[in-house]
Every structure is written in structure tokens, then in C-alpha cells.
Write a protein that holds these residues in place. Structure first.
Motif, PDB file in Angstrom:
ATOM      1  N   VAL A  50       7.175   8.948 -13.059  1.00 46.83           N
ATOM      2  CA  VAL A  50       5.949   8.266 -12.648  1.00 46.83           C
ATOM      3  C   VAL A  50       5.887   8.079 -11.134  1.00 46.83           C
ATOM      4  CG1 VAL A  50       4.660   6.085 -12.830  1.00 46.83           C
ATOM      5  CG2 VAL A  50       5.658   7.111 -14.866  1.00 46.83           C
ATOM      6  N   ALA A  51       7.038   7.920 -10.499  1.00 42.50           N
ATOM      7  CA  ALA A  51       7.057   7.607  -9.065  1.00 42.50           C
ATOM      8  C   ALA A  51       6.718   8.803  -8.188  1.00 42.50           C
ATOM      9  CB  ALA A  51       8.429   7.052  -8.669  1.00 42.50           C
ATOM     10  N   THR A  52       6.674   9.972  -8.767  1.00 42.15           N
ATOM     11  CA  THR A  52       6.387  11.163  -7.974  1.00 42.15           C
ATOM     12  C   THR A  52       5.221  11.930  -8.586  1.00 42.15           C
ATOM     13  OG1 THR A  52       7.989  12.447  -9.258  1.00 42.15           O
ATOM     14  CG2 THR A  52       8.781  11.380  -7.244  1.00 42.15           C
ATOM     15  N   GLY A  53       4.562  12.710  -7.768  1.00 45.72           N
ATOM     16  CA  GLY A  53       3.534  13.603  -8.270  1.00 45.72           C
ATOM     17  C   GLY A  53       2.188  12.941  -8.458  1.00 45.72           C
ATOM     18  N   ALA A  54       1.284  13.700  -9.058  1.00 53.32           N
ATOM     19  CA  ALA A  54      -0.099  13.265  -9.207  1.00 53.32           C
ATOM     20  C   ALA A  54      -0.253  12.122 -10.189  1.00 53.32           C
ATOM     21  CB  ALA A  54      -0.962  14.448  -9.654  1.00 53.32           C
ATOM     22  N   GLY A  55       0.760  11.866 -11.028  1.00 52.71           N
ATOM     23  CA  GLY A  55       0.662  10.812 -12.014  1.00 52.71           C
ATOM     24  C   GLY A  55       0.969   9.435 -11.477  1.00 52.71           C
ATOM     25  N   ARG A  56       1.245   9.322 -10.189  1.00 56.78           N
ATOM     26  CA  ARG A  56       1.577   8.022  -9.620  1.00 56.78           C
ATOM     27  C   ARG A  56       0.365   7.101  -9.703  1.00 56.78           C
ATOM     28  NH1 ARG A  56       3.429   8.484  -3.655  1.00 56.78           N
ATOM     29  NH2 ARG A  56       5.013   9.788  -4.678  1.00 56.78           N
ATOM     30  N   PRO A  57       0.507   5.870 -10.271  1.00 57.68           N
ATOM     31  CA  PRO A  57      -0.646   4.980 -10.414  1.00 57.68           C
ATOM     32  C   PRO A  57      -1.058   4.356  -9.085  1.00 57.68           C
ATOM     33  CG  PRO A  57       1.353   3.872 -11.123  1.00 57.68           C
ATOM     34  CD  PRO A  57       1.737   5.299 -10.821  1.00 57.68           C
ATOM     35  N   GLY A  58      -2.250   3.792  -9.066  1.00 56.62           N
ATOM     36  CA  GLY A  58      -2.728   3.102  -7.882  1.00 56.62           C
ATOM     37  C   GLY A  58      -2.397   1.628  -7.888  1.00 56.62           C
ATOM     38  N   LEU A  59      -1.903   1.123  -9.019  1.00 52.72           N
ATOM     39  CA  LEU A  59      -1.517  -0.275  -9.150  1.00 52.72           C
ATOM     40  C   LEU A  59      -0.550  -0.398 -10.316  1.00 52.72           C
ATOM     41  CD1 LEU A  59      -2.006  -3.370  -8.498  1.00 52.72           C
ATOM     42  CD2 LEU A  59      -3.789  -3.296 -10.258  1.00 52.72           C
ATOM     43  N   VAL A  60       0.469  -1.232 -10.146  1.00 53.01           N
ATOM     44  CA  VAL A  60       1.384  -1.572 -11.241  1.00 53.01           C
ATOM     45  C   VAL A  60       1.261  -3.060 -11.508  1.00 53.01           C
ATOM     46  CG1 VAL A  60       3.780  -1.727 -12.007  1.00 53.01           C
ATOM     47  CG2 VAL A  60       3.009   0.291 -10.733  1.00 53.01           C
ATOM     48  N   VAL A 138      -6.449 -23.861  -3.831  1.00 52.57           N
ATOM     49  CA  VAL A 138      -6.354 -22.862  -2.772  1.00 52.57           C
ATOM     50  C   VAL A 138      -5.750 -23.498  -1.519  1.00 52.57           C
ATOM     51  CG1 VAL A 138      -7.679 -21.358  -1.233  1.00 52.57           C
ATOM     52  CG2 VAL A 138      -8.267 -21.501  -3.666  1.00 52.57           C
ATOM     53  N   THR A 139      -4.800 -22.795  -0.898  1.00 56.11           N
ATOM     54  CA  THR A 139      -4.138 -23.335   0.292  1.00 56.11           C
ATOM     55  C   THR A 139      -4.222 -22.412   1.498  1.00 56.11           C
ATOM     56  OG1 THR A 139      -2.005 -22.381  -0.368  1.00 56.11           O
ATOM     57  CG2 THR A 139      -2.487 -24.626  -1.109  1.00 56.11           C
ATOM     58  N   ASP A 140      -4.736 -21.188   1.344  1.00 60.16           N
ATOM     59  CA  ASP A 140      -4.763 -20.238   2.450  1.00 60.16           C
ATOM     60  C   ASP A 140      -6.067 -19.465   2.437  1.00 60.16           C
ATOM     61  OD1 ASP A 140      -4.050 -17.296   3.625  1.00 60.16           O
ATOM     62  OD2 ASP A 140      -2.764 -18.801   4.552  1.00 60.16           O
ATOM     63  N   ALA A 141      -6.646 -19.266   3.631  1.00 57.06           N
ATOM     64  CA  ALA A 141      -7.910 -18.534   3.761  1.00 57.06           C
ATOM     65  C   ALA A 141      -7.642 -17.033   3.783  1.00 57.06           C
ATOM     66  CB  ALA A 141      -8.645 -18.967   5.022  1.00 57.06           C
ATOM     67  N   HIS A 142      -7.206 -16.529   2.687  1.00 58.59           N
ATOM     68  CA  HIS A 142      -6.859 -15.120   2.502  1.00 58.59           C
ATOM     69  C   HIS A 142      -8.041 -14.419   1.853  1.00 58.59           C
ATOM     70  CE1 HIS A 142      -4.743 -11.704   0.571  1.00 58.59           C
ATOM     71  NE2 HIS A 142      -3.861 -11.851   1.539  1.00 58.59           N
ATOM     72  N   PRO A 143      -8.179 -13.093   1.990  1.00 59.04           N
ATOM     73  CA  PRO A 143      -9.266 -12.393   1.305  1.00 59.04           C
ATOM     74  C   PRO A 143      -9.323 -12.645  -0.201  1.00 59.04           C
ATOM     75  CG  PRO A 143      -8.297 -10.958   2.937  1.00 59.04           C
ATOM     76  CD  PRO A 143      -7.447 -12.194   2.924  1.00 59.04           C
ATOM     77  N   VAL A 144      -8.175 -12.857  -0.829  1.00 64.13           N
ATOM     78  CA  VAL A 144      -8.172 -13.148  -2.266  1.00 64.13           C
ATOM     79  C   VAL A 144      -8.848 -14.473  -2.562  1.00 64.13           C
ATOM     80  CG1 VAL A 144      -6.681 -13.724  -4.239  1.00 64.13           C
ATOM     81  CG2 VAL A 144      -6.120 -11.759  -2.787  1.00 64.13           C
ATOM     82  N   THR A 145      -8.695 -15.455  -1.672  1.00 61.77           N
ATOM     83  CA  THR A 145      -9.139 -16.811  -1.975  1.00 61.77           C
ATOM     84  C   THR A 145     -10.361 -17.259  -1.178  1.00 61.77           C
ATOM     85  OG1 THR A 145      -7.498 -17.601  -0.372  1.00 61.77           O
ATOM     86  CG2 THR A 145      -6.854 -17.582  -2.689  1.00 61.77           C
ATOM     87  N   ARG A 215     -10.110 -10.942  -8.159  1.00 57.41           N
ATOM     88  CA  ARG A 215      -9.959 -10.883  -6.711  1.00 57.41           C
ATOM     89  C   ARG A 215      -8.593 -10.313  -6.312  1.00 57.41           C
ATOM     90  NH1 ARG A 215     -12.493 -15.071  -3.338  1.00 57.41           N
ATOM     91  NH2 ARG A 215     -14.527 -15.637  -4.198  1.00 57.41           N
ATOM     92  N   GLU A 216      -7.568 -10.690  -7.044  1.00 62.58           N
ATOM     93  CA  GLU A 216      -6.233 -10.162  -6.748  1.00 62.58           C
ATOM     94  C   GLU A 216      -6.206  -8.647  -6.896  1.00 62.58           C
ATOM     95  OE1 GLU A 216      -3.797 -14.130  -8.295  1.00 62.58           O
ATOM     96  OE2 GLU A 216      -4.058 -12.391  -9.617  1.00 62.58           O
ATOM     97  N   VAL A 217      -6.769  -8.164  -7.990  1.00 61.85           N
ATOM     98  CA  VAL A 217      -6.788  -6.714  -8.231  1.00 61.85           C
ATOM     99  C   VAL A 217      -7.627  -6.016  -7.165  1.00 61.85           C
ATOM    100  CG1 VAL A 217      -7.568  -4.932  -9.827  1.00 61.85           C
ATOM    101  CG2 VAL A 217      -6.369  -6.952 -10.702  1.00 61.85           C
ATOM    102  N   ALA A 218      -8.776  -6.582  -6.824  1.00 61.19           N
ATOM    103  CA  ALA A 218      -9.646  -5.963  -5.820  1.00 61.19           C
ATOM    104  C   ALA A 218      -8.945  -5.876  -4.474  1.00 61.19           C
ATOM    105  CB  ALA A 218     -10.946  -6.758  -5.693  1.00 61.19           C
ATOM    106  N   TRP A 219      -8.229  -6.924  -4.099  1.00 59.74           N
ATOM    107  CA  TRP A 219      -7.527  -6.911  -2.811  1.00 59.74           C
ATOM    108  C   TRP A 219      -6.374  -5.919  -2.818  1.00 59.74           C
ATOM    109  CZ3 TRP A 219      -2.444  -8.568  -1.568  1.00 59.74           C
ATOM    110  CH2 TRP A 219      -2.160  -8.535  -0.199  1.00 59.74           C
TER     111      TRP A 219
END
Length: 228
Positions: A50-60, A138-145, A215-219
Motif C-alpha cells: 500500500v505504501a508504494t505505487g498508484a494504490g497509495r491512499p490520500g488519507l489514512v 475550541v482553544t486554537d484559531a486553526h483552519p479546522v476550528t 473539518r478535520e478530513v477537509a483540512w
């Protein structure tokens, strides 16, 4: 973009968490975000190739915990070494990682997991009050939050986790007069986020909890210019 959801089984499952039910909720959010999703149980060979080649995912995404580790039950640490090496390689290649809830207490036989995650559950130190209606602030002005109010859900509130001082804490929960980090971005390298919410499917009945996950996934999956 594709996502790979790793669901704990064997030495990475426990009697307290329904990992399959949580993974089902997560898959719905991922699919709503336009990601193609593959779900795999944790087996020693689950990441072979999975870690190599075209089958590598965009998110785990990891939905796992800790169970029996005796060799006669589910193999030795050596048997699992290639799984951990492949997972570490995926993050090393820059594949974003989202780890949920009990994942702070999984893969304890991996020398790299806690470092990649930016924190961990410490047996005998970390704890949670009884499950119930909970609030996360929420404690931080991050893009997720950014623009996200308090998150409320029927869930466990993990407390006294060991968090890398270089991690960026995004949400906390209050217990006995102290704020406890529950969502953070690991220091890197790579894009890694830990979210302590998600004990079971009831957590995802909350619109604010699902919005946090969205939001977490989008970021995590945004182009480099869209992340801080």
C-alpha cells in the motif's frame, strides 16, 4: 482522492469499543466529502504494497485500540513489524493520518506510533469520567476550528493524555477544574491529527461532532496551500 480506514481487530481491539460501528460513521463522513473509501481490518499484511505505487491512499484513518498481545493469540511483535513499518512509511511519504479515540492507546508495539501521533494514552495515568453528555471547547484559531463553536456529544472525555509540547492543541475538555487536550495536530513531519472523540456510534449523532470530523478530513486532504 481515496481514504483507507484501518479498523482494529485481534491485538488492536478491546471489549469496550465497537470499532466497526465507529468506522461505519466515519466512512459516511468521508464519502459525503467525496472520498472513495477502503476499509481494512488490522492484519500483519494489511498494508503490504500500500505504501508504494498508484494504490497509495490520500488519507489514512485509524479506528483501533489495544487487546491481547500474547503471541499465541495474534502473533508476535515481529510478526506485526511489517505492518507498523508500512504505516510509518505512509506517513513518511506524506499521506495524512487521522487517529480517533482509543487510537491513542493502540499500536503500543510500534516504536514510531506515539511519536507520529504527537501524544498517547498512559496506562495508570490517563483516564476518563463515565461516558455521558460532554462538551469540548475550541482553544486554537486553526483552519479546522475557525468559526467552530463548542462541540457537544454523548462521549467519553479522555483526560491526562501525554501530549507532545510541540503539538497544536485544538480542543480541550474540562474535568475537575483542569482543561485536558483532546484534539491536536501533531508536530510532524507530515499531516497528523488526533481526535479523542468517538467512543461509539452515539458520538456521531451530534451535528457539531460530525462537523468537527468533516473539518478535520477537509483540512488533512486539502492542497498544501490550504493548510497551516
Amino acid at each position: 482522492m481515496s481514504a483507507l480506514v484501518l479498523v482494529g481487530r485481534g491485538r488492536y481491539e478491546d471489549p469496550w469499543h465497537d470499532h466497526a460501528a465507529v468506522a461505519h460513521e466515519v466512512v459516511e463522513v468521508l464519502a459525503d466529502g467525496g472520498l472513495g473509501v477502503t476499509v481494512r481490518g488490522t492484519f500483519p499484511g494489511a498494508l503490504d504494497g500500500v505504501a508504494t505505487g498508484a494504490g497509495r491512499p490520500g488519507l489514512v484513518v485509524v479506528v483501533a485500540g489495544t487487546g491481547r498481545t500474547d503471541p499465541d493469540f495474534d502473533g508476535t511483535d515481529e510478526d506485526w513489524s511489517r505492518f507498523h513499518a508500512a504505516l510509518d512509511a505512509l506517513v513518511g511519504f506524506g499521506v495524512p493520518l487521522l487517529a480517533l479515540h482509543a487510537s491513542a492507546n493502540t499500536f503500543t508495539d510500534s516504536p514510531a506510533w506515539a511519536r507520529r501521533l504527537g501524544g498517547r494514552w498512559v496506562p495508570g495515568v490517563s483516564m476518563h469520567p463515565p461516558i455521558g453528555e460532554a462538551r469540548f471547547t475550541v482553544t486554537d484559531a486553526h483552519p479546522v476550528t475557525a468559526g467552530l463553536g463548542d462541540v457537544t456529544a454523548f462521549d467519553e472525555r479522555y483526560c491526562d493524555l501525554e501530549v507532545d509540547p510541540a503539538s497544536t492543541v485544538l480542543l480541550t475538555t474540562e474535568h475537575e477544574g483542569r482543561e485536558h487536550p483532546v484534539v491536536w495536530v501533531a508536530p510532524g513531519p507530515g499531516r497528523v491529527l488526533y481526535d479523542a472523540l468517538g467512543h461509539d456510534h452515539r458520538s456521531f449523532a451530534s451535528a457539531s461532532r460530525r462537523e468537527l470530523l468533516r473539518r478535520e478530513v477537509a483540512w488533512l486532504t486539502a492542497p498544501p496551500g490550504g493548510r497551516r
